[in-house]
Write a protein that holds these residues in place. Sequence first.
Motif, PDB file in Angstrom:
ATOM      1  N   HIS A 181      33.861  40.445  37.141  1.00 43.43           N
ATOM      2  CA  HIS A 181      34.176  39.033  36.926  1.00 43.43           C
ATOM      3  C   HIS A 181      33.185  38.132  37.646  1.00 43.43           C
ATOM      4  N   TYR A 182      32.721  38.577  38.783  1.00 41.93           N
ATOM      5  CA  TYR A 182      31.745  37.807  39.556  1.00 41.93           C
ATOM      6  C   TYR A 182      30.449  37.618  38.773  1.00 41.93           C
ATOM      7  N   GLU A 196      43.891  39.978  39.372  1.00 41.99           N
ATOM      8  CA  GLU A 196      43.755  38.553  39.636  1.00 41.99           C
ATOM      9  C   GLU A 196      42.348  38.289  40.142  1.00 41.99           C
ATOM     10  N   VAL A 197      41.757  37.242  39.626  1.00 46.11           N
ATOM     11  CA  VAL A 197      40.427  36.866  40.097  1.00 46.11           C
ATOM     12  C   VAL A 197      40.559  36.284  41.497  1.00 46.11           C
ATOM     13  N   GLU A 198      39.743  36.820  42.386  1.00 44.65           N
ATOM     14  CA  GLU A 198      39.770  36.316  43.755  1.00 44.65           C
ATOM     15  C   GLU A 198      39.004  35.008  43.813  1.00 44.65           C
ATOM     16  N   SER A 199      39.752  33.953  43.985  1.00 44.69           N
ATOM     17  CA  SER A 199      39.134  32.622  44.038  1.00 44.69           C
ATOM     18  C   SER A 199      39.472  31.998  45.382  1.00 44.69           C
ATOM     19  N   TYR A 214      37.040  45.323  38.963  1.00 51.29           N
ATOM     20  CA  TYR A 214      37.372  44.148  38.168  1.00 51.29           C
ATOM     21  C   TYR A 214      36.695  42.903  38.739  1.00 51.29           C
ATOM     22  N   ASN A 215      36.788  42.731  40.051  1.00 56.22           N
ATOM     23  CA  ASN A 215      36.200  41.544  40.672  1.00 56.22           C
ATOM     24  C   ASN A 215      34.672  41.582  40.654  1.00 56.22           C
ATOM     25  N   LEU A 235      35.935  44.142  31.008  1.00 54.51           N
ATOM     26  CA  LEU A 235      37.090  43.509  31.658  1.00 54.51           C
ATOM     27  C   LEU A 235      38.345  43.615  30.792  1.00 54.51           C
ATOM     28  N   ARG A 237      35.472  38.203  49.380  1.00 54.56           N
ATOM     29  CA  ARG A 237      36.777  38.528  48.795  1.00 54.56           C
ATOM     30  C   ARG A 237      37.755  38.779  49.925  1.00 54.56           C
TER      31      ARG A 237
END
Length: 470
Positions: free
Chosen positions: A332-333, A414-417, A328-329, A399, A466
């Motif tokens: 999203h990246y 959850e998006v790792e921010s 997922y990450n 996604l 991450r």
Amino acid sequence: MLKIYNTLTQRKETFEPIKTGVVNMYVCGPTVYNYIHIGNARSIVAFDTIRRYFEYCGYHVNYVSNFTDVDDKMINEAKREHTTVPKLADKYIAAYHQDVSALNVEPATRNPRATHHIKDIINFIQVLVDKDYAYESGGNVYFRARKFPTYGALAHENVNDLEAGASKHVTKAEMQLKEDPIDFVLWKKGTPGEISWESPWGKGRPGWHIECSVMSTKYLGDTFDIHGGGEDLEFPHHENERAQSEAKTGQTFVHYWMHNGFVTVGEDNEKMSKSLGNFITVHDLIKKVDPEILRFFISTTQYRRPIQYSQKNLDDAANNLKKLKTAYNNLHYRLKDADAFNDPKVDQEVRQIQANFQDAMDDDFNVQNGIGQVYELAKLGNVYAERPLVFKQTVQLILKKLTKLASIFGVTFEVESLNDNRIKALIKERNQARKDKNFGRSDEIRASLKSKGIILEDTPQGTRFRREHK
């Protein structure tokens, strides 16, 4: 076309709801005299997963699951804890809600309590007495099991065999009160000093089986779609529910009976239960194990199969869950540098995986094959994310589908921010060190960040970072 294995008929049947677009579903809940253990959680999570798939398919689900908040175990435990039965129930019901919330179980439409339905229970029993299906004896009220023509059908047992089995467990005192060994109690005579209610048959309290018949039909109707619970409830609990409900209404009680397998422990695969003393409470376990991992471990085994609880199996679940979150990450990246439009070929692969997923789940909720397709989608996402050129709409499609399919298993993303300027500064310094061929400093920065749980990943699009999933 969704097929469900019906315990009553012992075959898979095409699911046809009573009301189009609606599923009315009752699942037996816990007796609230202690924290729930993993065996209890297996049923809770299995049927929550089934519910989520119905909702994914577009159904509105009325989901009712009860609390048994009065019986011998409740009374005995209240005495040990020097409290009242209602206070004991309140304590463990609150703990139940905390534990199942941690497992990301959707709240039930209703969680009725037996003690809140005493009047309904008495009225139900009175109808059975009036129809001569029940009789009073010594302050107790019993159901005439043999009078119900198909008694034993759910358990697939002959009435005479049931009589032989019951005779071994019924005491002499009970036999003096019962007309037949297989008759079961609807109303139990009260004991002085213990919790009880007034009734036409004297002070007492409801039997175990009657409460579920009363609460399920009160909230879902005399006939509803699905009744679920652990396989240990097939007999006598569900058999007795079926008999007394159909005797009262003259209608089919349930269209599909569903039963989940046990959780086993140890080399001998012994069933986990409170009575055997080999149980682990969810309340204690989630202090040591990420509840999302525990949920994933339980939800990814088909509901009718047994689950062996072990550290290895928990670790395997943790690793598989981590792969989904990493995919997922990774995707999203790539949104930040994705081109417009889409990739039709990849889009078609995504839709085929979704179709395969639905085929698997439509086969009696075969989550093992279903989660296999989610892994395939994650694999496709990882491969696509490594391409030099990706398209935004395709990334968003993967996604979206990954999120939707994984949510059926209780997985959230959850998006790792990590907006940590210090980390970013160190990454910039490391990139410069690599350019300068100062690999000692580059490795030192990577190791330092890793010790703080920050993982660096060098990709064609640059260095990303991450937090490590524990």
